[in-house]
Enzyme design. Structure first.
Site, PDB file in Angstrom:
ATOM      1  N   SER A 220       0.949  -1.196  -0.037  1.00  0.00           N
ATOM      2  CA  SER A 220       0.006   0.039   0.054  1.00  0.00           C
ATOM      3  C   SER A 220       0.778   1.265  -0.074  1.00  0.00           C
ATOM      4  CB  SER A 220      -0.910  -0.049   1.120  1.00  0.00           C
ATOM      5  OG  SER A 220      -1.407   1.106   1.398  1.00  0.00           O
ATOM      6  N   LYS A 276     -13.890  -3.821   1.778  1.00  0.00           N
ATOM      7  CA  LYS A 276     -14.703  -2.708   1.319  1.00  0.00           C
ATOM      8  C   LYS A 276     -16.008  -3.012   1.411  1.00  0.00           C
ATOM      9  CE  LYS A 276     -11.428  -0.196  -1.676  1.00  0.00           C
ATOM     10  NZ  LYS A 276     -11.406   0.468  -3.027  1.00  0.00           N
ATOM     11  N   ASN A 297     -14.384   2.971   1.419  1.00  0.00           N
ATOM     12  CA  ASN A 297     -12.950   2.946   1.304  1.00  0.00           C
ATOM     13  C   ASN A 297     -12.289   3.826   2.621  1.00  0.00           C
ATOM     14  OD1 ASN A 297     -13.212   5.573   0.515  1.00  0.00           O
ATOM     15  ND2 ASN A 297     -11.689   5.194  -0.881  1.00  0.00           N
ATOM     16  N   ASP A 312     -13.489   6.974  -3.600  1.00  0.00           N
ATOM     17  CA  ASP A 312     -12.830   6.725  -4.877  1.00  0.00           C
ATOM     18  C   ASP A 312     -13.658   7.302  -5.942  1.00  0.00           C
ATOM     19  OD1 ASP A 312     -11.248   4.876  -3.981  1.00  0.00           O
ATOM     20  OD2 ASP A 312     -12.522   3.184  -3.977  1.00  0.00           O
ATOM     21  N   GLY A 336     -14.121  -3.581 -17.142  1.00  0.00           N
ATOM     22  CA  GLY A 336     -13.802  -4.168 -15.754  1.00  0.00           C
ATOM     23  C   GLY A 336     -15.313  -3.797 -15.082  1.00  0.00           C
ATOM     24  N   GLY A 339     -14.824  -3.527  -7.951  1.00  0.00           N
ATOM     25  CA  GLY A 339     -15.037  -2.217  -7.092  1.00  0.00           C
ATOM     26  C   GLY A 339     -14.863  -1.021  -7.747  1.00  0.00           C
ATOM     27  N   ARG A 360     -15.341  -9.045 -19.187  1.00  0.00           N
ATOM     28  CA  ARG A 360     -15.330 -10.388 -19.718  1.00  0.00           C
ATOM     29  C   ARG A 360     -16.578 -11.027 -19.512  1.00  0.00           C
ATOM     30  NH1 ARG A 360      -9.377 -12.407 -17.878  1.00  0.00           N
ATOM     31  NH2 ARG A 360     -10.470 -11.965 -16.219  1.00  0.00           N
ATOM     32  N   GLY A 445      -3.298   6.168 -13.006  1.00  0.00           N
ATOM     33  CA  GLY A 445      -3.957   5.756 -11.818  1.00  0.00           C
ATOM     34  C   GLY A 445      -3.422   6.736 -10.786  1.00  0.00           C
TER      35      GLY A 445
END
Ligand code: NAP
Length: 483
Positions: A220, A276, A297, A312, A336, A339, A360, A445
């Site tokens: 982290s 989470k 979060n 987030d 995706g 979360g 997917r 990111g």
């Protein structure tokens, strides 16, 4: 060894020298060389067998012989209980116990045996698997008697907090490695990080404690962000890694006032995978964004109440709006359905974007899309990303196995106006490289991480976050880890 002792002086008040790293004929000459250094630091000698953390298997006879020799120099002896009587002539002594197996240990029995020696200091270092397992060793602090000092250490990632908070809570010493890759025990933190990142010499019982709850948390970046911000704003607070496997145990035994067994002055948490969603049932209240996203979060503790937030979506949207402009009507494909994708879709929808979740696993995409009231699509090899904005919320491009994998080529991206890759990397991800080839503006990111962290800081402290300082600390750490 001599070179390392010289370097250790830069950070250490006390330097441990491990004589079990030497061959038997090197021991006496090394004592002489260390003498000649005339070092201005207290030194501790250790000579342990492998089972107690030593480097080579020294026999009982060798250990007795080592400790029987008196070393008048500036050394204190750190001796295991079985050979403690043989170190009687050393002026200062630590009686120590190490458990590297993490098996069941009769902590009280060992503690009593060490207490009954005439050592000045008792050191208990026990390997733990989950954070709550560190409570018994931590609470030995309260039992030191006859003026004996104590060093309680929970070893392993889950015990890191004991190394960071120990000094502030009465531990006599804390141990640190000289370099990041130079640990002598599991969970050990480098001396530079303990002093510069966690500011352990400035912490006291008034320090408010924050931390990231997750499993794993070893990678982290949050401690680097938040501790940098606390230092900059001169807030008496620290942010620590909290590797939590059993969330119920952690909340019950370490957090909730009615049931907790330790007093650590927790004021809030950053929450990451896999907790989470699971954290929600432990909270007293939750804000609207977290409720809609279905994940928390950030936790703030106020008057013993746990309040949940999700930063987030804010962290994602803030840099996007700065760079892209108004998102109203923007056609955004989020790839995706985990979360991160949920938080992105929620934030985009709030800004008036037209969102499609593409994954997917179509049923997963459908589920998230239905819950958030957006569209869904199926990701396959022929997917055509005809969108204004493409968001990568998959692990493709992350350092490791997937670091060269990419959703689309520059040719496929033709017509796209903006690319947002949530993957945090110091260098460009493959998707950002393709975006650059196609002359499409793109961000990675780090921006999201930075802004979600800044919002957490504001929730916890009520102060504006020093964004520039946090970004510098974050970028520096990412560059170091990716070297
Ligand atoms: P997650 O909950 O595990 O979701 C990952 C999603 O990616 C799933 O929908 C998964 O679909 C899909 N996926 C996995 N492997 C894939 C592949 N090879 N090809 C295509 N899709 C694939 O993870 P998350 O927490 O949402 O995180 C997703 C990404 O965002 C990660 O890279 C993470 O580091 C990043 N992130 C960044 C920030 C930030 O602040 N910058 C914050 C949060 C997350 P399947 O179910 O089909 O496997």
């Amino acid at each position: 060894m001599i070179a390392k002792i010289k370097r250790a002086k830069e950070f250490a008040d006390v330097i441990e020298v491990r004589f079990d790293c030497l061959t038997s004929d090197q021991i006496d000459p090394t004592f002489a060389m260390i003498d000649a250094l005339q070092i201005s630091r207290q030194l501790i000698a250790t000579f342990r067998p492998v089972a107690q953390g030593g480097r080579k298997d020294v026999s009982l006879g060798e250990r007795k012989e080592f400790w029987q020799k008196t070393h008048e120099r500036c050394f204190a002896a750190d001796v295991e209980e079985d050979v403690f009587p043989f170190a009687a002539s050393w002026k200062r002594r630590i009686a120590s116990f190490h458990d590297f197996d993490g098996g069941s240990v009769n902590l009280n029995g060992v503690f009593e045996a060490l207490s009954n020696t005439d050592a000045d200091v008792i050191k208990m270092a026990v390997t733990v698997d989950d954070i709550s397992d560190s409570i018994p060793v931590w609470n030995l602090r309260e039992r030191a008697k006859d003026g004996k000092k104590i060093v309680p250490i929970a070893m392993g990632e889950a015990g890191k907090w004991t190394r960071i908070l120990g000094l502030a809570h009465g531990a006599f010493l804390t141990y640190a490695s000289l370099d990041d890759g130079d640990k002598t025990a599991p969970g050990q933190i480098s001396a530079r990080d303990l002093i510069e990142t966690y500011r352990i010499k400035e912490l006291d019982l008034e320090t408010t404690v924050y931390g990231v709850i997750g499993d794993p948390v070893s990678e982290s970046l949050s401690p680097y962000m938040h501790n940098g911000a606390f230092a900059e704003q001169k807030v008496n607070a620290v942010f620590i890694p909290l590797q939590v496997r059993d969330l119920n145990e952690f909340i019950c035994r370490m957090v909730k006032r009615e049931t907790r067994e330790v007093e650590l002055n927790f004021n809030g948490f950053s929450v990451t995978m896999p907790h989470k969603q699971a954290i929600i049932k432990h909270l007293d209240s939750i804000d609207a964004a977290a409720e809609n996203i279905g994940a928390v979060n950030t936790v703030k503790i106020e008057n013993d109440k746990l309040i949940g937030y999700n930063t987030d979506a804010y962290g994602f949207i803030t840099p996007l709006k700065e760079l892209y402009g108004d998102l109203k009507g923007a056609n955004v494909f989020v790839f995706g359905a985990g979360g991160a994708a949920r938080a992105c879709a929620f934030g985009l929808k709030q800004e008036g974007g037209e969102v499609t979740i593409v994954a997917r696993n179509k049923s997963k995409a459908d589920q998230v899309a239905n819950e958030l009231g957006v569209r869904s699509g199926q990701l396959d090899a022929y997917y055509d990303p005809t969108a204004d904005i493409v968001v990568n919320a998959t692990p493709l491009g992350m350092k490791g196995e997937l670091e060269n994998d990419c959703l689309f080529t520059a040719e496929q991206l033709e017509g796209v106006k903006f690319i947002y890759d949530l993957v945090t990397r110091a260098d460009d991800t493959p998707l950002i490289r393709e975006a650059k080839k196609a002359n499409i503006p793109a961000i990675g990111g780090i921006e999201m991480l930075l802004h979600q962290g800044a919002k957490q800081f504001e929730i916890w402290t009520g102060q504006t976050a020093p964004i520039g300082k946090i970004k510098a600390a974050l970028t520096k750490k990412i560059q170091q880890t990716q070297k």
